[in-house]
Design an enzyme around this catalytic site. Structure first.
Site, short mmCIF file in Angstrom:
data_model
loop_
_atom_site.label_atom_id
_atom_site.label_comp_id
_atom_site.label_asym_id
_atom_site.label_seq_id
_atom_site.Cartn_x
_atom_site.Cartn_y
_atom_site.Cartn_z
N CYS A 114 8.07 4.92 0.25
CA CYS A 114 8.29 3.66 0.97
C CYS A 114 8.84 2.54 0.09
O CYS A 114 9.72 1.80 0.52
CB CYS A 114 7.00 3.22 1.65
SG CYS A 114 5.51 3.43 0.68
N CYS B 85 -1.24 5.73 -0.67
CA CYS B 85 -1.00 4.61 0.24
C CYS B 85 -1.90 4.73 1.47
O CYS B 85 -2.50 3.75 1.93
CB CYS B 85 0.47 4.57 0.66
SG CYS B 85 0.86 3.25 1.82
#
Length: 375
Positions: free
Chosen positions: A206, A109
């Site tokens: 996340c 990410c």
């Protein structure tokens, strides 16, 4: 395209802060504003959650980010990177689990979203000179090149997650809390009247939020139940799918009540993908938990200069691990760029799919993906 690093005065310098709705990004924006920069915030939506999903805190995070920006009198932009996230992070995450490995999506990410999509959008579309994030890491200009330096707070240092950054990205990124310890960050937030001063740190992946990992993964990959075997080849139980287990795992194995097994806990020591068998051993000192080295690929060096000979450095094979001395050697006869890492002391629970990150004193040199273990 990133231009040369900015040399303008703060009041002429535009910084876009990645606002997560947490205390670290809140204080980052506050400190930059105090230093006179032209500060704006940007909230990234990276996951298209179900609106009825009670577990997802994205809307609350956006609300908190907006409240902080209102308090600081700065503009908040929002952008949806969900497509980029799915294509470059989530599909990688699924492919690795399908291959029996244990990936680290937070590193991917950072590589694909925060320091690529966000950095490019901020500089090219919003006219930023810099982006800023709340990561606990520092950057320093040494010998005319940007180095990534560990965060001052050793317990919070996040250089392990940022090893894919290069010098150009570092030149355009500010880390306002990298030289501050976490308790002081919270104290600054409270003194400044920021509502996030006592907000709990986010944990977990996340896009999963607080959901049970097993339930989430099962929505995307079909589980393949199988046998659990001891290292001696004796069946001792059943597993719901190899993808739910990682090397060194102790909890959740549901092994017990075996005659002559003793009291020591069981640990995952290997995953036999061909037979779909989970192999376990007893005791945290079981020899099959240990590796004397590893082979790594997908290497990223911060200076983007590949090694041509062996180096001595220290290494982490997981976050918050104590540094381990090692030798890193390029494998010259490999079809792909691979490196052999030899530890000075055997290491436990080194896990394929996770990252190995290299350090020279306080400098993060880079890292790569653990491919195979040397036992």
């Amino acid at each position: 395209m990133l231009t040369a690093s900015n040399t303008k005065a703060p009041e002429q310098t535009k910084v876009i802060v990645g606002m997560s709705g947490g205390v670290d990004s809140s204080v980052s924006a506050y400190l930059l504003k105090e230093q006179g920069y032209q500060v704006e915030g940007l909230f990234m939506k990276n996951w298209e959650e179900d609106d009825t999903d009670e577990y997802c805190a994205a809307s609350q995070d956006l609300e908190d980010a907006q409240a902080i920006c209102d308090k600081l009198d700065i503009k908040l932009h929002t952008i949806n990177f969900a497509t980029e996230y799915w294509d470059n992070v989530f599909e990688y995450f699924l492919a690795e689990y399908k291959a029996g490995r244990t990936p680290n999506p937070d590193i991917m990410c950072n590589k694909e979203i925060k320091f690529k999509a966000f950095l490019e959008f901020a500089c090219e579309d919003l006219g930023a000179d810099y982006i800023a994030t709340g990561h606990y890491v520092q950057r320093e200009l040494r010998d005319n090149s940007w180095k990534m330096i560990r965060g001052l707070d050793n317990n919070k240092d996040q250089s392990y997650f940022l090893y894919t950054l290069d010098e150009a990205q570092l030149a355009h990124t500010l880390f306002p809390v990298g030289h501050i310890e976490k308790p002081e960050v919270r104290a600054i937030a409270e003194k400044a009247g920021l509502i996030t001063h006592n907000k709990k740190d986010s944990t977990g992946i996340c896009f999963i939020g607080e959901r049970k990992f097993k339930d989430f993964l099962g929505q995307y990959l079909p589980a393949q139940p199988g046998i659990i075997e001891s290292a001696e080849g004796v069946a001792v139980g059943h597993h719901d799918g190899l993808m739910y287990h990682t090397l060194g795992q102790r909890k959740g194995l549901r092994i017990g009540g075996l005659a002559d097994a003793g009291e020591e806990p069981w640990y995952v020591v290997e995953k036999d993908l061909l037979r779909n068998v989970l192999i376990v051993g007893q005791g945290h000192n079981h020899p099959r938990l240990f590796s004397k080295g590893l082979i790594a690929n997908q290497l990223h060096w911060v200076d983007r200069k590949a090694l041509t000979s062996s180096i001595q450095c220290t290494v982490k094979t997981r976050y918050r691990q104590e540094d381990v001395s090692c030798t890193v050697t390029p494998i010259t006869d490999s079809a792909t760029e691979e490196y052999q890492i030899d530890f000075t002391e055997q290491q436990s629970s080194v896990t394929p799919g996770q990252s190995v990150v290299f350090y020279k004193d306080d400098v993060c040199l880079g890292g790569g993906i653990i491919d195979t273990l040397i036992r």
